[in-house]
Write a protein that holds these residues in place. Structure first.
Motif, PDB file in Angstrom:
ATOM      1  N   MET A  38       3.785   5.070  -1.473  1.00 29.62           N
ATOM      2  CA  MET A  38       4.085   4.016  -2.443  1.00 29.62           C
ATOM      3  C   MET A  38       4.399   2.674  -1.788  1.00 29.62           C
ATOM      4  O   MET A  38       4.551   1.664  -2.473  1.00 29.62           O
ATOM      5  N   GLU A 208       6.682   1.910  -6.728  1.00 26.09           N
ATOM      6  CA  GLU A 208       5.512   2.634  -7.241  1.00 26.09           C
ATOM      7  C   GLU A 208       4.301   1.754  -6.948  1.00 26.09           C
ATOM      8  O   GLU A 208       4.237   0.619  -7.392  1.00 26.09           O
ATOM      9  N   TYR A 230       9.148   8.934 -11.630  1.00 29.70           N
ATOM     10  CA  TYR A 230       8.823   8.206 -10.393  1.00 29.70           C
ATOM     11  C   TYR A 230       9.149   8.945  -9.101  1.00 29.70           C
ATOM     12  O   TYR A 230       8.671   8.571  -8.045  1.00 29.70           O
TER      13      TYR A 230
END
Ligand SMILES: Nc1ncnc2c1ncn2[C@@H]1O[C@H](COP(=O)(O)OP(=O)(O)O)[C@@H](O)[C@H]1O
Ligand SMILES: [Mg+2]
Length: 233
Positions: A38, A208, A230
């Protein structure tokens, strides 16, 4: 202590970080969370000037560092413990520690600081041992100790618990807690180990795909909906 504003960056031909803004107050512990890939490591690299390209502003203790080369960023007061630790396995524990002086532009023969040896009392007994013969947990603590010898007001830790057994993680948790408790170092803590990070940090950010999607107190970040969306693997 650290203020990042509108930071974008990436590798040749790709953008990985998207308009990241975050703040770490002096002496605070702040977590950066997010699944694999990420952009957590890329974010720390951008702060250190190790990404191929980056734009945005990065201030440490009020000084803009984003146009400085990496060694000057270290000298501005950042201790960087990269993912995978980056210790020199054939060098002794003491030589690894002294390298912390070198990257900070201090004399290599400076006395090893008592405050670091007190944080990691076992190190004293292992100074002449090749660092590669230490256990994984000891190598992680050595990497942190090396970053601390120059007494940086800001410490960047990239997944310190990676690959460590649960009992060792507890030991490391106590050590990072002591560093935070000294009040002398702000810590930006990248982790996938949620409990480790959120019991040390007061607040954090979730990444993210290179963007911050949530920020909040450690309590807020443990909310079921945030974790399942997440963070859960
Ligand atoms: N050296 C590199 N060259 C090109 N892309 C990279 C490189 N390192 C990482 N990336 C890409 O950047 C993204 C973020 O990676 P990274 O910052 O390592 O994430 P994390 O630390 O959160 O796992 C990923 O898509 C990854 O594939
Ligand atoms: Mg990473």
């Amino acid at each position: 202590m650290l203020r990042v504003t509108g930071l974008s960056g990436g590798y040749h031909g790709s953008a990985v970080l998207r308009e990241i803004s975050l703040e770490v107050e002096p002496g605070a512990v702040v977590a950066v969370l997010g699944r694999n890939g990420m952009g957590k490591t890329s974010l720390l690299k951008a702060v250190m000037g190790l990404l191929p390209w980056a734009r945005g502003t990065i201030q440490v203790s009020g000084h803009e560092i984003s146009s400085l080369p990496t060694h000057q960023r270290v000298r501005s007061g950042i201790g960087y413990v990269p993912q995978g630790r980056g210790i020199f396995p054939r060098a002794t524990v003491e030589q690894n520690l002294r390298y912390g002086f070198v990257v900070a532009g201090r004399p290599m023969r400076s006395a090893l600081p008592e405050r670091v040896l007190e944080l990691f009392p076992w190190i004293r007994e292992h100074l002449r041992q090749p660092a590669g013969t230490l256990s994984g947990g000891e190598q992680q603590m050595l990497a942190i100790a090396r970053a601390l010898v120059a007494d940086p007001p800001l410490l960047l830790l990239d997944e310190p618990t990676e690959g460590l057994a649960p009992a060792v993680v507890e030991h490391l948790h106590a050590a990072v807690g002591r560093i935070a408790g000294s009040g002398a170092h702000a810590i930006l803590l990248v982790e996938q180990h949620l409990r480790f990070a959120l019991t040390l940090a007061t607040h954090g950010y979730v990444l993210e795909r290179g963007a911050i999607v949530v920020s909040g107190s450690s309590e807020e970040l443990q909310r079921e909906d945030i974790v399942s969306r997440y963070l859960a693997v």
